[in-house]
Scaffold this motif. Sequence first.
Motif, PDB file in Angstrom:
ATOM      1  N   GLY B  97      36.580  80.728  68.829  1.00 12.96           N
ATOM      2  CA  GLY B  97      35.756  81.983  69.726  1.00 12.96           C
ATOM      3  C   GLY B  97      35.696  83.288  68.960  1.00 12.96           C
ATOM      4  N   HIS B  98      36.167  83.417  67.827  1.00  9.86           N
ATOM      5  CA  HIS B  98      36.049  84.806  67.325  1.00  9.86           C
ATOM      6  C   HIS B  98      34.851  85.051  66.449  1.00  9.86           C
ATOM      7  N   GLN B  99      34.659  86.220  66.211  1.00  7.32           N
ATOM      8  CA  GLN B  99      33.430  86.657  65.414  1.00  7.32           C
ATOM      9  C   GLN B  99      33.614  86.890  63.907  1.00  7.32           C
ATOM     10  N   VAL B 100      33.043  85.838  63.202  1.00  4.14           N
ATOM     11  CA  VAL B 100      33.558  86.131  61.545  1.00  4.14           C
ATOM     12  C   VAL B 100      32.232  86.458  60.843  1.00  4.14           C
ATOM     13  N   SER B 101      32.617  87.556  59.841  1.00  2.00           N
ATOM     14  CA  SER B 101      31.789  87.887  58.979  1.00  2.00           C
ATOM     15  C   SER B 101      32.376  87.311  57.644  1.00  2.00           C
ATOM     16  N   ILE B 102      31.273  87.274  56.403  1.00  2.00           N
ATOM     17  CA  ILE B 102      31.777  86.891  55.313  1.00  2.00           C
ATOM     18  C   ILE B 102      31.035  87.889  54.365  1.00  2.00           C
ATOM     19  N   LEU B 103      32.201  88.214  53.338  1.00  2.00           N
ATOM     20  CA  LEU B 103      32.077  89.300  52.378  1.00  2.00           C
ATOM     21  C   LEU B 103      32.140  88.582  50.852  1.00  2.00           C
ATOM     22  N   GLU B 104      31.045  88.433  50.332  1.00  2.00           N
ATOM     23  CA  GLU B 104      30.924  87.982  49.023  1.00  2.00           C
ATOM     24  C   GLU B 104      30.903  88.872  48.001  1.00  2.00           C
ATOM     25  N   HIS B 105      31.039  88.601  46.892  1.00  2.00           N
ATOM     26  CA  HIS B 105      31.081  89.727  45.781  1.00  2.00           C
ATOM     27  C   HIS B 105      29.887  90.524  45.816  1.00  2.00           C
ATOM     28  N   GLN B 106      28.457  90.148  45.997  1.00  2.00           N
ATOM     29  CA  GLN B 106      27.548  90.803  46.123  1.00  2.00           C
ATOM     30  C   GLN B 106      27.423  91.890  47.332  1.00  2.00           C
ATOM     31  N   ASP B 107      28.516  91.710  48.200  1.00  2.00           N
ATOM     32  CA  ASP B 107      28.262  92.412  49.380  1.00  2.00           C
ATOM     33  C   ASP B 107      29.249  93.664  49.524  1.00  2.00           C
ATOM     34  N   TRP B 108      29.576  94.352  48.501  1.00  2.00           N
ATOM     35  CA  TRP B 108      30.689  95.313  48.516  1.00  2.00           C
ATOM     36  C   TRP B 108      30.209  96.642  49.193  1.00  2.00           C
ATOM     37  N   HIS B 109      28.832  96.719  49.162  1.00  2.00           N
ATOM     38  CA  HIS B 109      28.181  98.016  49.608  1.00  2.00           C
ATOM     39  C   HIS B 109      28.366  97.949  51.311  1.00  2.00           C
ATOM     40  N   LYS B 110      28.760  96.600  51.572  1.00  2.00           N
ATOM     41  CA  LYS B 110      28.929  96.683  53.217  1.00  2.00           C
ATOM     42  C   LYS B 110      30.274  96.716  53.814  1.00  2.00           C
ATOM     43  N   ALA B 111      30.977  96.897  52.643  1.00  2.00           N
ATOM     44  CA  ALA B 111      32.607  96.947  52.971  1.00  2.00           C
ATOM     45  C   ALA B 111      33.235  98.050  53.798  1.00  2.00           C
ATOM     46  N   PRO B 112      32.472  99.184  54.001  1.00  2.00           N
ATOM     47  CA  PRO B 112      33.034 100.036  54.982  1.00  2.00           C
ATOM     48  C   PRO B 112      32.648  99.468  56.532  1.00  2.00           C
ATOM     49  N   GLU B 113      31.574  98.831  56.558  1.00  2.00           N
ATOM     50  CA  GLU B 113      31.426  98.037  57.943  1.00  2.00           C
ATOM     51  C   GLU B 113      32.014  96.814  58.023  1.00  2.00           C
ATOM     52  N   LEU B 114      31.953  95.970  57.050  1.00  2.00           N
ATOM     53  CA  LEU B 114      32.827  94.621  57.109  1.00  2.00           C
ATOM     54  C   LEU B 114      34.240  94.677  57.171  1.00  2.00           C
ATOM     55  N   ILE B 115      34.945  95.658  56.348  1.00  2.00           N
ATOM     56  CA  ILE B 115      36.311  95.633  56.204  1.00  2.00           C
ATOM     57  C   ILE B 115      36.953  96.735  57.134  1.00  2.00           C
ATOM     58  N   GLY B 116      36.146  97.932  57.274  1.00  2.00           N
ATOM     59  CA  GLY B 116      36.504  99.005  58.158  1.00  2.00           C
ATOM     60  C   GLY B 116      36.713  98.459  59.495  1.00  2.00           C
ATOM     61  N   LYS B 117      35.714  97.883  60.103  1.00  2.00           N
ATOM     62  CA  LYS B 117      35.733  97.423  61.516  1.00  2.00           C
ATOM     63  C   LYS B 117      36.276  96.184  61.847  1.00  2.00           C
ATOM     64  N   ALA B 118      37.013  95.515  60.800  1.00  2.00           N
ATOM     65  CA  ALA B 118      37.672  94.125  61.065  1.00  2.00           C
ATOM     66  C   ALA B 118      39.019  94.205  61.611  1.00  2.00           C
ATOM     67  N   GLU B 119      39.399  93.294  62.641  1.00  2.00           N
ATOM     68  CA  GLU B 119      40.892  93.159  63.096  1.00  2.00           C
ATOM     69  C   GLU B 119      41.615  92.705  61.985  1.00  2.00           C
ATOM     70  N   LEU B 120      40.846  91.650  61.388  1.00  2.00           N
ATOM     71  CA  LEU B 120      41.607  90.668  60.403  1.00  2.00           C
ATOM     72  C   LEU B 120      40.629  90.631  59.138  1.00  2.00           C
TER      73      LEU B 120
END
Lengths: 371, 371
Positions: B97-120
């Motif tokens: 039931g968790h909300q999973v996002s994936i970050l691949e090497h082409q996605d580092w521009h999304k890091a503030p969003e994907l990493i900054g807002k993640a709980e894990l």
Amino acid sequence: MLKQIDRDLIELLAKKIAFLREANLKGINVEETSDMSQLLEQMGVPEFVWKNITLNCVAASQSYNQSTLPVKPKRITIIGGSGKMGRFFTLVFQEAGHQVSILEHQDWHKAPELIGKAELVLVCVNIEHTLTVVEKAAPYLTPSTILAEITSFKTTIVPKLLELHSGPVVSLHPMFGPGVTSFLSQNVIVCGGRQLEACQWILDLIERQGGQLTFCSIAEHDRMMAVVQGMRHFAVFGLGVFLAQEKVNLERSLEFASPLYRLQLDMIGRLFATDGSLSLKMMLSLFERRQFIGRLGATYHHLAQLVAEQDKIALEQEFETTRHFFREQVDRAVEETDYIINSLGVLLADGKSEIDQSQKDSNNNNTRQAA
Amino acid sequence: MLKQIDRDLIELLAKKIAFLREANLKGINVEETSDMSQLLEQMGVPEFVWKNITLNCVAASQSYNQSTLPVKPKRITIIGGSGKMGRFFTLVFQEAGHQVSILEHQDWHKAPELIGKAELVLVCVNIEHTLTVVEKAAPYLTPSTILAEITSFKTTIVPKLLELHSGPVVSLHPMFGPGVTSFLSQNVIVCGGRQLEACQWILDLIERQGGQLTFCSIAEHDRMMAVVQGMRHFAVFGLGVFLAQEKVNLERSLEFASPLYRLQLDMIGRLFATDGSLSLKMMLSLFERRQFIGRLGATYHHLAQLVAEQDKIALEQEFETTRHFFREQVDRAVEETDYIINSLGVLLADGKSEIDQSQKDSNNNNTRQAA
């Protein structure tokens, strides 16, 4: 409540198995009813449960084929029928409708009756006693009696059998031991003999129960056994000796185990469940086999030196050569090990008893503090 | 006809699994409904089919426990989520039931969003890149974000993780690879970290899905991995190299195989299904591990010499010492290998395709003439 579910389940399983068996006999290929995945998800039944049931029903329909075929009962005497393999063969022949008698060492006074009137005499005693027993039995054999045995060393046995009995002879090597409950998918080697056409009904019975027959010469048998028995036993034996030398905490290692390590440890444990005499015989008998194991030891020694010296280039070379050699085995190997790994997971899910768990919890508490 | 049977079967399975799950949650011990043997015989359903269904239903009821528990969805980002282990964790977290996002090497521009807002943030990239990736991710981590990784070499990884992130850190080592479809009965090592209480929900999730957690120090982890990974890989690698050297006909050897030889060959094939870099790393990394493998090579060498010299007395001595060392493993080992041997038989009963069979028949005809 559960009991009623179980009863209904068994009834349906019987129907499914009967259906598959009939299709099988008619040569109809039952296509996998592949579109169950939606229903499974909807009902909350995991895919692996359904996949396993499908496999089990197919296996059941194959191993029970013989029950639908007419059988002319034969009189069979099993010498050593009370031993482990003897009991297996007794059961198998009885299930196929034959009349089985057992002759143990205290029963030789019944030999004229039990051997003289038998259509098949199967020797299932320990390999050390096989030749003595056949010598003792030979005078009572009629020319039409089939003489059969199941040892794993054919060089000394087969020529002697042919010498001692002028009638049909079949030398079998079932490639399995106690623990196997039917011939299903098991290999049985047929290694030489005489008048094999008279023995055909035995071979048919094995095949109908799902066994796989392979015919070979004594020379090929011995060559293959060096690999299948000699190499395997030595490899497993060596790991056991090493773990004992290193005094590895085996119980604790299971908590760190990958499924394949657990299987490896199980294989070692199984080898050392016996008294060693058979294992040592598998390694020591025959000059060629001893040489073969000697070369295996040298290979291990050489590779371990490369590891100790951190010779990555040489090891990569060895890896590549071997990878090429195994290229046709890889797909099957991955498929079968995936299945085995998941099967083991299913078994362990049931087996994790309260004792195991409390043991583990106390271990963890200790190390949780230490960590 | 078969389709209807299958539908009914699935419905009953769902009922049985639901019943077991409820009993499980209530802490009721469901006794094996042992007296089915008579019904089974009467209906022609082999015991092994029923035993396997029972096991599978128990396993299913345990692995799906979590679905009945309330879940507070967490925001999870998996770096390297498209790799094999990444996909496994994505699935597992989504099912819970968790909300999973994936970050691949082409996605580092999304890091503030994907990493900054993640709980894990879970790092699932290849071990070579783990530290680089954590260094890249660290600036975006908030102090409350859990940082987790799953590599098999903790000495270099864990201290660096603790250095790069001041918040909760958990270092996991799942003792399985691709091919496993759930945590059921799988071992997961928890090796050091920080603020583990904040990570508890991850550990709970693994346990609810049937996983087995073991806590340990880096030192114990490395010591155990020498056995579980180093020794196992080296033993299997050596057998592969040897079979290639000896040019053993692997296909033909399968026709002579015992179930345990087949499994051994499968394990070798599986090892050589990979490119070798991970296997070699398991053997070569760490001085202690290289020494350990060096000693294993020496043991094999010594034992092979004893075999070549036919020194039966010394071998018997080694056998006895090791048998004593393994005495507490034997019962479990026999039980588990019996089960695995029979499971393999079931799989093969289904898998014996027409191609295999015709191949085999032609082999047999050749040797039947030669024999």
